[in-house]
Scaffold this active site. Structure first.
Site, PDB file in Angstrom:
ATOM      1  N   GLY A  97       0.790  -1.277   0.104  1.00 46.79           N
ATOM      2  CA  GLY A  97      -0.116  -0.100  -0.058  1.00 46.79           C
ATOM      3  C   GLY A  97       0.845   1.094   0.061  1.00 46.79           C
ATOM      4  O   GLY A  97       2.178   1.172   0.195  1.00 46.79           O
ATOM      5  N   GLY A 125       0.682   5.595   1.160  1.00 56.07           N
ATOM      6  CA  GLY A 125      -0.034   6.730   1.905  1.00 56.07           C
ATOM      7  C   GLY A 125       0.633   7.952   1.617  1.00 56.07           C
ATOM      8  O   GLY A 125       1.141   8.219   0.261  1.00 56.07           O
ATOM      9  N   GLY A 126       0.146   9.044   2.047  1.00 57.67           N
ATOM     10  CA  GLY A 126       0.620  10.448   1.624  1.00 57.67           C
ATOM     11  C   GLY A 126       1.901  10.594   1.745  1.00 57.67           C
ATOM     12  O   GLY A 126       2.500  11.247   0.697  1.00 57.67           O
ATOM     13  N   MET A 127       2.633  10.041   2.494  1.00 52.32           N
ATOM     14  CA  MET A 127       4.163  10.210   2.588  1.00 52.32           C
ATOM     15  C   MET A 127       5.322   8.855   2.714  1.00 52.32           C
ATOM     16  O   MET A 127       6.223   8.938   2.619  1.00 52.32           O
ATOM     17  CB  MET A 127       4.425  10.887   3.961  1.00 52.32           C
ATOM     18  N   ALA A 128       4.320   7.928   2.762  1.00 48.70           N
ATOM     19  CA  ALA A 128       5.199   6.511   2.625  1.00 48.70           C
ATOM     20  C   ALA A 128       4.537   5.460   1.905  1.00 48.70           C
ATOM     21  O   ALA A 128       3.203   5.563   1.548  1.00 48.70           O
ATOM     22  CB  ALA A 128       5.350   6.169   4.224  1.00 48.70           C
ATOM     23  N   VAL A 163       4.426   1.144   1.747  1.00 50.24           N
ATOM     24  CA  VAL A 163       4.748  -0.393   2.855  1.00 50.24           C
ATOM     25  C   VAL A 163       4.953  -1.485   1.797  1.00 50.24           C
ATOM     26  O   VAL A 163       4.046  -1.565   0.954  1.00 50.24           O
ATOM     27  CB  VAL A 163       3.321  -0.193   3.631  1.00 50.24           C
ATOM     28  N   LYS A 189       7.858   0.137   6.226  1.00 52.52           N
ATOM     29  CA  LYS A 189       7.417   1.168   5.681  1.00 52.52           C
ATOM     30  C   LYS A 189       8.662   2.260   5.265  1.00 52.52           C
ATOM     31  O   LYS A 189       9.604   2.609   6.133  1.00 52.52           O
ATOM     32  CB  LYS A 189       6.594   1.786   6.729  1.00 52.52           C
ATOM     33  N   ASP A 219      -5.526   9.801  13.128  1.00 56.42           N
ATOM     34  CA  ASP A 219      -6.214   9.310  12.114  1.00 56.42           C
ATOM     35  C   ASP A 219      -6.843   7.806  12.177  1.00 56.42           C
ATOM     36  O   ASP A 219      -6.489   6.953  11.198  1.00 56.42           O
ATOM     37  CB  ASP A 219      -4.797   9.356  10.901  1.00 56.42           C
TER      38      ASP A 219
END
Length: 504
Positions: A18, A20-23, A25, A40, A147
């Site tokens: 997956g 996300g906004g900054m990383a 995985v 991550k 979050d």
């Protein structure tokens, strides 16, 4: 990054899990422990321009992200709960930090809500209770998750519900760096508390609002606020009264309906006082030993731990916990003599302690051996590794005075090296010395340390210089948070103004 790539000489990437906004995985294989893990990794800076920072603030924006990512690792290292992924390791791949965690192989709650609803009543209660139990662990550490949403909850293959992604978690502790600039609200639309939307100060009850949104969705299959009312979702979270759960799920008991309405109160003071109160309210509705298994299409059974004879008790203090692994004490030969193998064993033990949550006895034992090791082996790379491990462990544990002494010894052993990699190591160690001065209120000395590194970084090749400058920005953010913005800008602006990929 590509499948098959190795990180830290031991983690072989298998496939992405997956982004996300900054990383991003990845599922990876730990070739030393021989198990699959989750890795991550911060996304490349070029992918973050426009989202987290503009090209004119590349160094500062990247330093802020790296600082937040470093804090996520420190946060996970301090939490121990079956519903929170264990931290195994941390490192840097090129100029991209990464953290290694337990791999959770189940399905996200978001996926289950989309594909497996409706859930049996006992399944809903079991999931809701386990989320609250994991949240109780974070709140005990004075940590706001910020979050909480179905995407960040997974049901593992054994039915354990796991709370994920502490990337924007906020410790409610004095002197903690706030990595969020005004006007850049962090969180997920649809689950943010009113005070989070308004950018008011957050409390632990901020998470309770997001938790209320998730539990509402568990019971009803819909969020408490949608677009059907003709108002924006944000406006409804700020102004509209939440609907009753019983409106969509008449079978829900009055006390659960009232609990969720309290969780969704606009004012934090009108919500339950803490997550323990939520656990207490849910407890009478939990499955009990001997109950039949639910009719499952969900896959793993979240009720199983409660239906077993040794089922969970009333609160997180009595919830299932991983067993404590007690390892035999590491032997040391007499007469003040220590072998290289002994040092390696102590280093491994320190690493395991940090992966389990905090510095402990192995750090103390290794620190006691450092003077003997230094006399025996001199300024050997292994001795430097051991000293750095102890210093990092003590710094994370808050013992900044002792950590600073070890970092200064490290600088002395490094001297004025010719090799660029050792020069970079020396400069980053000087930054650690400066960082340890901040909690001791030695701010001028910390600024002097930052200034010394900023002046010397020009001797490094571009790639190494970029890495050191990133660490400079992280330290600069901490000092700026204490009010030393002008001083930090004076030191770092010459580095920020240079064109990208040009010699410093």
């Amino acid at each position: 990054m590509e499948p098959g790539e190795m990180l830290g000489g031991r983690y072989r990437l298998i496939e992405p899990c997956g982004q996300g906004g900054m990383a991003e995985v990845w599922k990876a294989y730990d070739t030393e422990r021989r198990l699959e893990v989750a890795v991550k990794v911060v996304r490349p800076a070029r992918d973050l321009v426009g989202q987290w920072f503009d090209t004119g603030h590349m160094h500062q924006g990247r330093a802020e992200l790296h600082g937040r990512f470093r804090r996520e690792g420190e946060v996970l290292a301090g939490l121990s709960h079956p519903g929170i992924p264990e931290l195994y390791d941390r490192g840097v791949h090129g100029d991209r930090p990464y953290i290694v965690m337990r791999l959770v192989k189940g399905k996200s709650l978001h996926w289950l809500l989309e594909n497996r609803r409706p859930f049996a009543r006992s399944v809903v209660i079991a999931i809701a209770w386990q989320i609250a139990d994991a949240l109780a662990c974070a709140h005990a550490a004075r940590l706001v998750h910020r979050d909480l949403k179905p995407h960040n909850v997974k049901v593992d293959h054994d039915g354990t519900v796991v709370l994920l992604d502490f990337g924007i978690a906020l410790p409610l502790l004095p002197g903690v760096t706030r990595y969020t600039a005004q006007g850049t609200t962090l969180g997920s639309k649809g689950y943010m508390a009113p005070e989070q939307i308004r950018e008011d100060p957050l409390t632990l009850r901020t998470d309770l609002y997001a938790y209320g949104c998730v539990v509402f969705e568990l019971f009803t299959g819909r969020r408490p606020f949608g677009t059907e009312k003709g108002l924006s979702i944000v406006s409804q979270h700020l102004e509209s009264a939440p609907p009753s759960v019983q409106e969509f799920a008449p079978w829900v008991s009055d006390d659960i309906d009232e609990l969720i309405l309290r969780l969704l109160a606009k004012e934090p003071g009108d919500r339950p006082p803490n997550v323990q109160a939520v656990l207490k309210a849910l407890k009478p509705h939990l499955p009990v030993p001997g109950d039949p298994a639910p009719d499952l299409s969900i896959g793993p059974d979240p009720t199983l731990r409660f239906r077993r004879p040794e089922g969970a008790s009333s609160g997180s203090d009595h919830a299932a916990r991983p067993p404590v692994v007690r390892r035999p004490a590491l032997a040391r030969r007499g007469g003040g003599w220590i072998s290289r193998r002994n040092i390696e064993e102590y280093l491994a033990e320190v690493g395991r302690e940090l992966a389990e949550g905090a510095a402990g006895s192995a750090t103390e034992r290794l620190a006691e051996l450092l003077p003997d090791a230094r006399r025996q082996f001199g300024a050997d790379p292994l001795v430097r590794r051991a000293r750095r491990a102890c210093a990092d462990s003590l710094r994370i544990a808050g013992e900044c005075a002792r950590a600073g002494d070890l970092y200064r010894q490290q600088v002395g052993d490094l001297g004025r090296p010719d090799a660029p990699a050792l020069q970079a190591e020396r400069l980053t160690t000087l930054l650690r010395v400066a960082e340890c001065r901040i909690p001791l209120r030695e701010i001028e000395s910390a600024l002097d340390g930052l200034r010394e590194v900023a002046n010397d970084v020009g001797a490094l090749p571009v790639e190494l210089a970029e890495q050191v400058i990133s660490h400079c920005e992280e330290l600069g953010l901490e000092l700026a948070e204490l009010g030393y913005v002008a001083e930090v800008d004076e030191i770092l602006d010459p580095l920020r103004r240079r064109p990208p990929d040009q010699e410093v």
